[in-house]
Design a protein around this motif. Structure first.
Motif, PDB file in Angstrom:
ATOM      1  N   ALA B 722       0.831  -1.208   0.000  1.00 32.10           N
ATOM      2  CA  ALA B 722       0.000   0.000   0.000  1.00 32.10           C
ATOM      3  C   ALA B 722       0.862   1.254   0.000  1.00 32.10           C
ATOM      4  CB  ALA B 722      -0.912  -0.011   1.215  1.00 32.10           C
ATOM      5  N   LEU B 723       1.848   1.270   0.885  1.00 37.68           N
ATOM      6  CA  LEU B 723       2.660   2.477   0.993  1.00 37.68           C
ATOM      7  C   LEU B 723       3.590   2.647  -0.205  1.00 37.68           C
ATOM      8  CD1 LEU B 723       3.453   2.601   4.795  1.00 37.68           C
ATOM      9  CD2 LEU B 723       1.822   3.953   3.504  1.00 37.68           C
ATOM     10  N   MET B 724       4.081   1.517  -0.707  1.00 41.11           N
ATOM     11  CA  MET B 724       4.945   1.619  -1.875  1.00 41.11           C
ATOM     12  C   MET B 724       4.166   2.189  -3.054  1.00 41.11           C
ATOM     13  SD  MET B 724       7.521  -1.462  -2.440  1.00 41.11           S
ATOM     14  CE  MET B 724       8.068  -1.513  -4.116  1.00 41.11           C
ATOM     15  N   ALA B 725       2.959   1.685  -3.219  1.00 42.16           N
ATOM     16  CA  ALA B 725       2.121   2.184  -4.304  1.00 42.16           C
ATOM     17  C   ALA B 725       1.844   3.668  -4.106  1.00 42.16           C
ATOM     18  CB  ALA B 725       0.821   1.395  -4.340  1.00 42.16           C
ATOM     19  N   LEU B 726       1.603   4.039  -2.863  1.00 43.44           N
ATOM     20  CA  LEU B 726       1.335   5.445  -2.550  1.00 43.44           C
ATOM     21  C   LEU B 726       2.527   6.319  -2.935  1.00 43.44           C
ATOM     22  CD1 LEU B 726      -0.377   7.609  -1.024  1.00 43.44           C
ATOM     23  CD2 LEU B 726       0.862   6.956   1.018  1.00 43.44           C
ATOM     24  N   HIS B 727       3.698   5.852  -2.524  1.00 47.34           N
ATOM     25  CA  HIS B 727       4.893   6.649  -2.820  1.00 47.34           C
ATOM     26  C   HIS B 727       5.161   6.720  -4.317  1.00 47.34           C
ATOM     27  CE1 HIS B 727       5.569   7.072   1.321  1.00 47.34           C
ATOM     28  NE2 HIS B 727       5.987   5.851   1.556  1.00 47.34           N
TER      29      HIS B 727
END
Lengths: 223, 1184
Positions: B722-727
């Motif tokens: 989730a966070l990787m995609a966000l970044h």
């Protein structure tokens, strides 16, 4: 009959406090006109354009397109109206980033059930982008993207073109080119072009000039 | 025709964002995998337990006991044969003394190795005894010892030992010294039950029968016992503690399984919602262009289904693999506690797959549709605006917080007002939803809280605002992470609470340092007094355990005596502890256990009625204490009061409490010496029991611990995705930051900081939710499931671990995007394309390698005499009665069956021993049913001793049986008609068939002499009934089918059959439509060639037969099937050509999976025949 009539158009955002963006604007745009909307940043130009194009709904007042009050149309009808009769060009191009240049042009054709034929390559040629069919939007320069956006807005031959600061992100040379392109493509086909812009040089081309200041129409000038 | 552009957009979008797309698919896959794996593992564990008998611990649940003289051993035979109980073990206990050199009291424990499997006694079962098994079984003077007891006695395997038993010295040989790391066999001498009867001179009796019973079986056993002088009681306390723990294990696995579903659903939601949010601007453009809302939703739905389907498919596979690992672990746990021979396979449950599909597909669609609906419903202009999205996300955060408060209240209501487990689980779900809905607001609040500290600190400002400003994306991610981490925390706290409570309780119930017990009522107060007088002994406690018969069933009463001023070491949970103990010590008040209080609806101050002699007397409940041991609960009474009321001075046990500085080893030696004259008295070191109990607990919860970390892993991967995609999605924004002068390191800090902040927020949110989950598990779910409470052991470690997990995952997630953002130059970034054992034969199975020369051998033809030869030939080593057949019910549902009873002689000499248990014959049974139409095969293996009517073969009429499996002739003179019946509850298979011979028997080979090897003595006596009509019933998976069909009987006995260079055989029995029956077998040598002794027979419709030699037929395998369980590759399709008979046949397995999951694996199953004629049959493939 292509005609847009707007009466006492008012738009505010929020309730406490209300932020009034457009305040009782009225007018009429007739078939084949090139209408330029000018005004300072934040004066309400884009809001007026969005309301005329059915992209937003007024807080008060009415917009009649082809004699029909947009407020009386349900979402389906409004959607159909936009799809068939209107084309949009945005300041930030808003090409679909995940579709190729050609697919971006195909989309309105397919949405309207129009046979593709040679239209995609023809329109790319008209905006001087032959051979760029397979490029992705982010492989094009800003001017090139905007030309694709214009082709996309016109390819299904709508009656109205709404252009929201289409040259805002472009250099002078590119800006001039875009305006001329829009003007010629619309005039040649008798389309109504409503353009919001900051560029004073465009004013000379306009059939009607709408100047907005602090949400109000200060003068309506017809040529 | 190409798909319209609109519908290609989704696919194109996924291709243009490969990393995000892979992350999304992996996110869905992992979520689905965990749901499936946990559920499959859980289901398989249940299945394993069910197969080894429902909810049963490693010890007996019940015991059949009698008076002081014990019980009649025939009761055991009736339990096995009439009731068909499989988990029953006879026990004969008696005190013996070793007089020299140092007097030592020992307990002689007589057991039946054939029955010990499920009971897991220290040295009882056959497999721990190795080669000594035969000696123990065949001799009256053979015993086994645990390693430490052997050391104490100073004996080794092979030594003799003189014991004073039944008043006279008897010499026994220690034939086995068995590993016994926990010294559980302290003071025990183990013998076969026959030997024990001989040594104790108690022929015909048992001390008790240990049983593992399901609730349904209890009534049957009680009914059977009513006719005998025996009764059924609940088994000892410690065993029941394990039973209860195991039930807890079940419930907690279920809770964990549900948690996995919720966590999985959140992760899927997070993944898909993220993609939808990313596409919001595109949706705005499409809406402006006049794309219908419905078209947009269709497109989003198709995408979600695509990702969902890919992720789910991957997840199901991954889950299956993961479950394999988990099941191994679960089964290890189960195996520690249970005996589960038929278990060990992954059981594919439709529920697991359905849960995975629902979470994966439905979760994806719902998750994608919600933001898409929102975007499609928003005016196009607003949908194009990021600001509008974030404003709306904030508005939604506040709205959802209000809903969250409502949900939390609702959860409290459901949990508070409901009383069952279902409402508790539902409450758990609503609680999680409520907490998840609250997290976006928490993110906003944290932002508001930190904002003042960021003034003048641009980096801090970027970190805080970046985390808060993208609430539309971060909100769901934080909620998902919170739920996942809370699950990790909750289960950790629950386990540690559970363990803490068990430790507390064990410390109380094992308060004494040593505990003296004796099989008979030989413990006295004078012995207790003299123990108490020892200098290193602080004091002794005296216990008397009795069952009081009441109309509502027996009440367990524990009468306890302690020195004045010494309170009992019980944990008072209800009532004022001091007042309760005061009342207990000084009045007629009693203490009751939680389970008892819960069952009888008692609270402190209430009174209970107990039977005292003929009358009922009232006693006040002074307090309710914690006790995990007896499921029915226990009433604790002061012994002085008990003695007055019941006039009973006997003692069941004496607890010895030492002075703090006492030398334990010395005291133990002294105690053992002091009880040396008390036959059967045992001194138990409670420290060892304590350790052992905790070891069981830890093993039981090992799986829970693993699942907890698995949930952690999912949380980790989920947030990573989730966070990787966000970044990645914010690459452009990061480029702007670089462009305006942020250094590479600075950008790294900003990205890492934002990520870490979100992780920290999630971790902190997870603490209260995790604690609430643990509270719910501890106080509500376990309490409702078992009636007892646990303490709540809230330690900092699991909480910190949870927070660390969240922050760590968040930081790891930032590494790649930070690296990527920092590596590229700003200008490039701004325009960057973001997208870019098997060969053993039956003879080996049937017994250890013993000297075959002493057995009779088949060396040549010999007339067979019936019906005697239908019976057993005990002088030959091996013999079998083999029934197979193909059946169908009226609807055409087809079945195959195999029921084989094997007899194996362990010794050629019949026993000259008095005990009815003495035998030289071991029996093995294989029973399998193939549901051909349903595509399923179930099989089971049993062992039994050929004694006491438990297994055997008789003639006039012929009866061959093992427990409740039997073949019984209906007349005295002929074998047929014959009733064949067998039932096995754990595998849910059974048959009851009436068999009639349609052809007379045929003698195989040379008049029944079937030579199998080059040595003429490597041969068997062999005859067959090749066509039997069968009608009756088949039970399969709880369904009963009325069936008809044809069957086959093979009879064979030998002492030595195969040559050493023979690897196995392929054997066929075929019944053809033209009325002919064919039997052929191919003996395979180890080099793969066919042995010349391969043979066969063709039986004409009129019963005339033609024997086939190896050259008369050819057998060629045409298709192989590899067993997933053993990797053995079996030829399951064959070409069989018998030119002289004009037969060219294709023989095909009706179902590939008919491998027998027995001690020795082989393939035995129903086959169909095609070719020159049609038919059915059975095929046996060994040595693969």
């Amino acid at each position: 009959m292509s005609e847009i009539i707007f009466e006492s158009l008012t738009r505010w955002y929020g309730e406490h406090p209300r932020r009034l963006v457009l305040d009782g604007v009225s007018g009429k745009i007739t078939d084949g006109q090139f209408v330029v909307v000018i005004g300072r940043s934040g004066s309400g130009k884009s809001t007026l354009l969005n309301l005329l194009g059915g992209l937003d709904t007024p807080s008060q007042g009415l917009v009649k397109v082809d004699g029909v009050d947009l407020a009386t149309m349900n979402d389906g009808a409004l959607t159909a109206l936009r799809r068939r009769r209107m084309g949009f060009v945005f300041q930030s191009y808003n090409l679909i980033p995940t579709l190729s240049v050609a697919d971006n042009l195909r989309l309105p054709l397919q949405l309207n059930g129009i046979a593709e034929g040679n239209k995609v390559s023809e329109w790319l040629a008209r905006v001087d982008l032959q051979g760029r069919e397979h490029d992705w939007p982010d492989q094009l320069s800003g001017g090139e993207q905007q030309r694709v956006a214009i082709a996309r807005a016109l390819i299904h031959e709508p009656a109205y073109i709404f252009a929201d600061e289409p040259t805002g992100n472009l250099d002078l040379a590119n800006a001039e080119r875009i305006v001329q392109l829009l003007d010629s493509l619309c005039r040649s086909a008798g389309r109504t072009l409503i353009m919001v812009t900051h560029a004073p040089e465009v004013v000379g081309l306009a059939d009607q000039l709408l100047t907005i200041r602090e949400g109000r129409l200060v003068e309506a000038e017809g040529h | 025709m190409r798909l319209p552009v609109l519908y290609r957009m989704g696919w194109s979008d996924l291709r243009r964002h490969p990393v995000q797309s892979v992350l999304a698919i992996v996110g869905v896959a992992i979520a689905v995998a965990v749901v499936v794996a946990v559920d499959l593992a859980n289901h398989s564990a249940r299945e394993a337990m069910r197969l080894s008998l429902e909810s049963v611990a490693g010890r007996a649940t019940h015991q059949v006991v009698g008076g002081p003289d014990g019980i009649d051993e025939q009761i055991y035979t009736e339990l096995r044969t009439t009731l068909g109980l499989q988990q029953a073990a006879p026990v004969l206990e008696g005190g013996v003394t070793r007089p020299e050199p140092e007097r030592r009291a020992l307990t002689l424990l007589g057991l039946d190795a054939f029955a010990e499997g499920p009971f897991q006694r220290p040295i009882g079962s056959g497999d721990t005894l190795g080669d000594a098994f035969n000696a123990l079984l065949l001799r009256d003077d053979a015993v086994a010892l645990g390693e430490f007891e052997a050391a104490r006695l100073g004996v080794a395997a092979g030594d003799s030992l003189t014991l004073l038993a039944s008043g006279k010295p008897q010499t026994v040989e220690v034939v086995a010294v068995v590993e016994d790391p926990d010294d559980q066999a302290r003071g025990l001498v183990v013998a076969d039950i026959a030997a024990a009867q001989h040594l104790l001179q108690r022929h015909g009796v048992l001390s008790r029968i240990d049983l593992i019973l399901t609730p349904d079986q209890v009534g049957q056993v009680e009914a059977l016992l009513a006719e005998n002088n025996a009764r059924l009681v609940l088994a000892g306390a410690s065993a029941n503690a394990v039973v209860e723990m195991s039930r807890a294990f079940h419930t907690n696995l279920t809770a964990l399984s549900l948690l996995a579903v919720v966590v999985g659903a959140f992760l899927v939601f997070n993944t898909l919602a993220f993609i939808a949010v990313r596409r919001r601007a595109t949706i705005g453009v499409l809406r402006a262009m006049g794309v219908k809302r419905q078209q947009i939703l269709q497109q989003v739905l198709m995408d979600a289904l695509l990702i969902g389907a890919l992720g789910t498919a991957l997840g199901l596979g991954l889950g299956y693999l993961l479950a394999h690992g988990l099941v191994g672990l679960v089964l290890q746990t189960v195996g520690d506690l249970y005996f589960a021979q038929t278990a060990g396979q992954l059981v594919l449950s439709p529920f697991s797959l359905a849960a995975g599909l629902v979470v994966g597909l439905l979760g994806s669609v719902v998750a994608a549709l919600m933001p898409a609906l929102e975007a499609a419903g928003t005016p196009p202009r607003a949908a194009l605006s990021r600001a509008h999205l974030e404003t709306r996300a904030r508005w939604l955060a506040k709205k959802s917080a209000i809903i969250a408060v409502g949900a939390l209240l609702l959860a409290a209501l459901i949990i508070g007002l409901g009383s069952g487990l279902v409402s508790a689980f539902f409450g758990l779900f609503v609680l999680i939803m409520g907490a998840a809905l609250l997290t976006p607001l928490v993110v906003l609040m944290v932002g508001a809280l930190l904002r003042p500290f960021t003034r003048g600190r641009p980096y801090a400002g970027l970190i805080v605002e970046g985390a808060v400003a993208s609430l539309s994306r971060t909100g769901v991610a934080v909620a998902a992470l919170t739920v996942a981490v809370a699950a990790v925390i909750g289960v950790a706290v629950m386990i540690s609470s559970f363990r803490g409570s068990v430790v507390n309780w064990l410390e109380g119930s094992l308060a004494a340092d040593f505990y003296l017990s004796a099989p008979e009522r030989v413990l006295t107060d004078s012995l207790a007094n003299s123990l108490g007088d020892l200098s290193s002994v602080d004091y002794v406690s005296r216990s008397r355990w009795v069952d009081l018969a009441t109309d509502q069933g027996p009440i367990e009463l524990w009468a306890l005596e302690l020195p004045a001023g010494q309170p009992p070491a019980v944990d008072i949970r209800q009532g004022n502890p001091d007042a309760a103990l005061q009342a207990f010590a000084n009045t007629r008040a009693v203490l009751v256990s939680e389970a008892f209080a819960s069952r009888q609806n008692l609270a402190p101050g209430d009174s209970i009625q107990l039977p005292v002699g003929a009358e009922q007397q009232n006693f006040t409940v002074a307090g309710v204490h914690r006790d995990y041991a007896s499921p029915g609960g226990v009433v604790l009474m002061r012994r002085a009061l008990y003695q007055t009321l019941y006039n009973d001075d006997a003692l069941s046990g004496i607890g010895v409490h030492l002075q703090p500085q006492a030398d334990r080893a010395a005291v133990l030696a002294t105690l053992e010496q002091m009880v040396g004259n008390t036959p059967g008295a045992r001194v138990v070191d409670n420290a060892a029991i304590f350790d052992q109990s905790l070891a069981i607990f830890d093993r039981t919860f090992a799986i829970t611990e693993v699942l907890r970390w698995l949930a952690g892993l999912v949380a980790f991967v989920g947030v990573l995705g989730a966070l990787m995609a966000l970044h990645l999605d914010r690459t452009r924004e990061f480029a702007v930051l670089r462009a305006i002068g942020l250094s590479r390191g600075g950008l790294g800090w900003v990205i890492g900081g934002q990520s870490g902040l979100l992780g920290l927020v999630a971790g902190l949110c997870a603490i209260p939710l995790g604690v609430a989950l643990a509270w719910l598990l501890v106080f509500v779910i376990n309490q409702r499931a078992f009636g007892w409470t646990m303490g709540f052991d809230l330690q900092a470690m699991p909480l910190l671990e949870g927070v660390a997990l969240a922050v760590f995952a968040a930081l790891i997630a930032a590494i790649q995007p930070a690296f990527r953002a920092a590596r590229l130059t700003p200008a490039l970034l701004l325009v960057a394309a973001v997208g870019a054992a098997q060969a053993q034969n039956m003879a080996e199975v049937m017994g250890p390698d013993i000297d075959t020369d002493r057995f009779a051998r088949v060396t040549g033809p010999q007339p067979l005499v019936f019906p005697d030869d239908h019976g057993a030939h005990p002088d030959y080593r091996t013999e079998w009665w083999y029934f197979v057949g193909n059946l169908a019910d009226e609807q055409g549902r087809e079945f195959g069956f195999q029921l084989t009873l094997f007899r194996s002689a362990l010794d050629p000499e019949p026993p000259a021993r008095r005990s009815d248990w003495a035998t030289r014959q071991a029996w093995m049974g294989h029973f399998a049913i193939t549901d051909i139409t349903g595509g399923s095969h179930r099989a089971v293996e049993r062992y039994q001793r050929g004694a006491l009517g438990l297994a055997g073969a008789e003639v006039r009429p012929v009866r061959v049986w093992m427990d409740n499996w039997q073949a019984q002739s209906q007349t005295d003179q002929t074998l047929f008609p014959l009733q064949l019946s067998a039932q096995d509850e754990p595998t849910e298979i059974g048959l009851d068939l009436h068999l009639t011979a349609l052809k007379p028997h045929v003698l195989q080979g040379n008049a029944g002499y079937s030579q199998k090897g080059e040595d003429p003595g490597n041969a068997s006596r062999y005859y067959s009934f090749t066509r039997l009509s069968a009608e009756g019933q088949i039970d399969f998976a709880n369904q009963t089918y009325t069936v008809t069909g044809s069957a086959w009987l093979d009879r064979e006995w030998s002492t030595s059959a195969l040559d050493s260079n023979q690897a196995g055989w392929d054997w066929f029995s075929l019944q053809l439509e033209d009325g002919r029956d064919v039997m052929v077998y191919r003996l395979r040598r180890t080099d793969g060639s066919t042995a010349p002794q391969s043979a066969g027979i063709v039986v004409e419709p009129d019963g005339q037969s033609t024997v086939l030699g190896a050259d008369d037929f050819t057998l060629t395998p045409t298709r192989h099937w590899q067993s997933p369980n053993t990797d053995s590759r079996y030829p399951v399709e064959w070409s069989l050509v018998i030119p002289e008979q004009g037969l060219d046949l294709a023989v095909e397995a009706r179902l590939d999976q008919q491998e027998m999951p027995t001690t020795i694996r082989y393939w035995e199953g129903a086959v169909g025949v095609q070719g020159t004629t049609h038919g059915v049959g059975y095929m046996e493939l060994t040595g693969y």
